[in-house]
Write an enzyme that holds these catalytic residues in place. Structure first.
Site, short mmCIF file in Angstrom:
data_model
loop_
_atom_site.label_atom_id
_atom_site.label_comp_id
_atom_site.label_asym_id
_atom_site.label_seq_id
_atom_site.Cartn_x
_atom_site.Cartn_y
_atom_site.Cartn_z
N SER A 133 -2.85 -7.78 2.89
CA SER A 133 -3.15 -7.64 4.32
C SER A 133 -3.57 -8.97 4.92
O SER A 133 -3.17 -9.31 6.03
CB SER A 133 -4.25 -6.60 4.53
N LYS A 166 -15.60 -8.34 4.56
CA LYS A 166 -14.49 -8.73 5.43
C LYS A 166 -14.79 -8.36 6.88
O LYS A 166 -15.41 -7.34 7.15
CB LYS A 166 -13.20 -8.00 5.01
N ARG A 195 -1.75 -5.88 -7.93
CA ARG A 195 -0.61 -6.76 -7.66
C ARG A 195 -0.38 -7.73 -8.80
O ARG A 195 0.74 -8.11 -9.09
CB ARG A 195 -0.86 -7.57 -6.37
N HIS A 210 0.84 -1.21 0.00
CA HIS A 210 0.00 0.00 0.00
C HIS A 210 0.87 1.26 0.00
O HIS A 210 0.62 2.21 -0.75
CB HIS A 210 -0.89 0.06 1.26
#
Length: 161
Positions: free
Chosen positions: A130, A43, A92, A19
């Site tokens: 994460s 989440k 990514r 990030h």
């Protein structure tokens, strides 16, 4: 000339070096960069919004043109509220693009004045997420290559027995 403003949205639970890579590179391209911590309904958070914001603020304090916010609503409404014309999304891998394309299409339909720009994460961070960092941290493994020291400390505190 009007200031250029961009938003980097995310759940940042927690912020990682991946990030920060995107944030630092974006901060050099816009007059104002706004990090928007959003609640991801898909989440369950490890850190609450205030904890995430504090971790982000500490991690990006060296960037004078970066502000951290939280927002509970549509991202394009937040962009309107602060006058941002650009959303920056980090990628990514190719697998991220499919999801991001759907979000971009919806945002464009909701507000045609806001553009989305994609930025590839540097290759040395492309495997970091994460979720994976939290999983590794739960097993007390070294995560110092993946997150700043303040985040490492906070994760150790969360997962100590």
């Amino acid at each position: 000339m009007a200031k250029t403003k961009a938003v980097i949205p995310g759940s940042f639970d927690p912020i990682t070096y991946g990030h920060i890579d995107i944030i630092e590179r974006s901060a050099g391209r816009f007059d104002e960069l706004h990090i928007c911590v959003l609640k991801n309904s898909n989440k369950t958070g490890t850190f609450n919004i205030d904890e995430r914001m504090a971790l982000i603020e500490e991690s990006v304090k060296h960037l004078s043109n970066v502000e951290v916010h939280n927002y509970n609503g549509l991202l394009v409404d937040f962009c309107d509220k602060i006058g941002a014309q650009t959303i920056i999304r980090g990628l990514r891998a190719v697998s991220d693009f499919e999801y991001e394309l759907r979000l971009t299409s919806m945002n464009k339909k909701l507000n045609s004045n806001v553009e989305t720009m994609y930025m590839m994460t540097s290759t040395n961070y492309s495997f970091i997420s994460s979720s994976v960092v939290k999983e590794v941290a739960q097993y007390k493994a070294d995560i110092s290559d993946f997150v700043p020291p303040n985040v490492e400390k906070a994760l150790k505190e969360k997962f100590k027995k």
